[in-house]
Every structure is written in C-alpha cells, then in structure tokens.
Write a protein that holds these residues in place. Structure first.
Motif, mmCIF file in Angstrom:
data_model
loop_
_atom_site.group_PDB
_atom_site.id
_atom_site.type_symbol
_atom_site.label_atom_id
_atom_site.label_comp_id
_atom_site.label_asym_id
_atom_site.label_seq_id
_atom_site.Cartn_x
_atom_site.Cartn_y
_atom_site.Cartn_z
ATOM 1 N N THR A 120 0.828 -1.218 0.000
ATOM 2 C CA THR A 120 0.000 0.000 0.000
ATOM 3 C C THR A 120 0.855 1.258 0.000
ATOM 4 O O THR A 120 0.521 2.234 -0.687
ATOM 5 C CB THR A 120 -0.962 0.020 1.203
ATOM 6 O OG1 THR A 120 -0.226 -0.174 2.415
ATOM 7 C CG2 THR A 120 -2.036 -1.049 1.071
ATOM 8 N N ASP A 121 1.947 1.250 0.727
ATOM 9 C CA ASP A 121 2.857 2.406 0.728
ATOM 10 C C ASP A 121 3.528 2.570 -0.633
ATOM 11 O O ASP A 121 3.716 3.686 -1.119
ATOM 12 C CB ASP A 121 3.921 2.262 1.819
ATOM 13 C CG ASP A 121 3.346 2.370 3.213
ATOM 14 O OD1 ASP A 121 2.230 2.903 3.368
ATOM 15 O OD2 ASP A 121 4.016 1.900 4.156
ATOM 16 N N ARG A 161 1.026 3.986 -3.118
ATOM 17 C CA ARG A 161 0.785 5.396 -2.832
ATOM 18 C C ARG A 161 1.962 6.268 -3.284
ATOM 19 O O ARG A 161 1.785 7.309 -3.894
ATOM 20 C CB ARG A 161 0.515 5.606 -1.341
ATOM 21 C CG ARG A 161 0.115 7.037 -0.991
ATOM 22 C CD ARG A 161 -0.208 7.256 0.483
ATOM 23 N NE ARG A 161 0.945 6.970 1.331
ATOM 24 C CZ ARG A 161 1.057 5.907 2.136
ATOM 25 N NH1 ARG A 161 0.076 5.040 2.224
ATOM 26 N NH2 ARG A 161 2.134 5.722 2.871
#
Length: 100
Positions: free
Chosen positions: A59-60, A63
C-alpha cells in the motif's frame, strides 16, 4: 547469465550503457533510446524494488510510486527468484553514498 535475454543486440546495448560516464550522458542516451514513458516505467520498477528491499508494504509503494499491484508483484518475484541484479545495484549505490 540469463540465457532468455542474451544475444548480440543485448550485448551491444549493455556495452553502450557501460560506456556512459556521467549522469548527463545517461539522460542524453536514454532520452534518445527510450520514450519518456518507457524510461519512467523502468525507473518506477527500480524504485519499487528498492522499497520492497527496504521492507515497505504494497500500500505504501502504490501510494508513493503509483505502480500497480501487478507491477509490484512482478518486481517482488524478481527480487525473490531473479538473478540478484537489484541487490547488487542497491549495495553499490549504498557504498557510493557512504563514500560521499
């Protein structure tokens, strides 16, 4: 050596890359060689690999890089089962940064 990609054309490409001496030469060469999107895609994969090697979560990475989860998974497979090319480069970059 990875026999799936090894041929005289790829050898010539790598010889050309190894002949580059400065960041400016790299910009000039790769701008001539690749489309802007191709170069951004290659750069994105390298950043994804670095983030994965630094134990960042998907997810990081999505993003920060905008990479798809499919791209992240593909890069992760290369890190896990590839030729250790990413690791070699990351080690050399870290050594160079330490020497600055």
């Amino acid at each position: 050596m990875n026999s799936k990609i090894e041929n005289k054309n790829v050898d010539f490409l790598f010889k050309a890359i190894l002949a580059l001496e400065t960041r400016e030469e790299c910009y000039d060469f790769f701008e001539d060689l690749c489309t802007a999107q191709e170069l951004k895609t290659i750069a994105q994969r390298l950043v994804v690999a670095k983030m994965l090697s630094d134990k960042c979560v998907y997810t990081d990475i999505v993003r920060e890089t905008g990479a798809s989860t499919a791209t992240i998974s593909r890069v992760n497979r290369s890190l896990q089962y590839g030729c250790d090319g990413y690791d070699k480069i990351f080690e050399r970059i870290a050594e160079a940064d330490d020497n600055e």
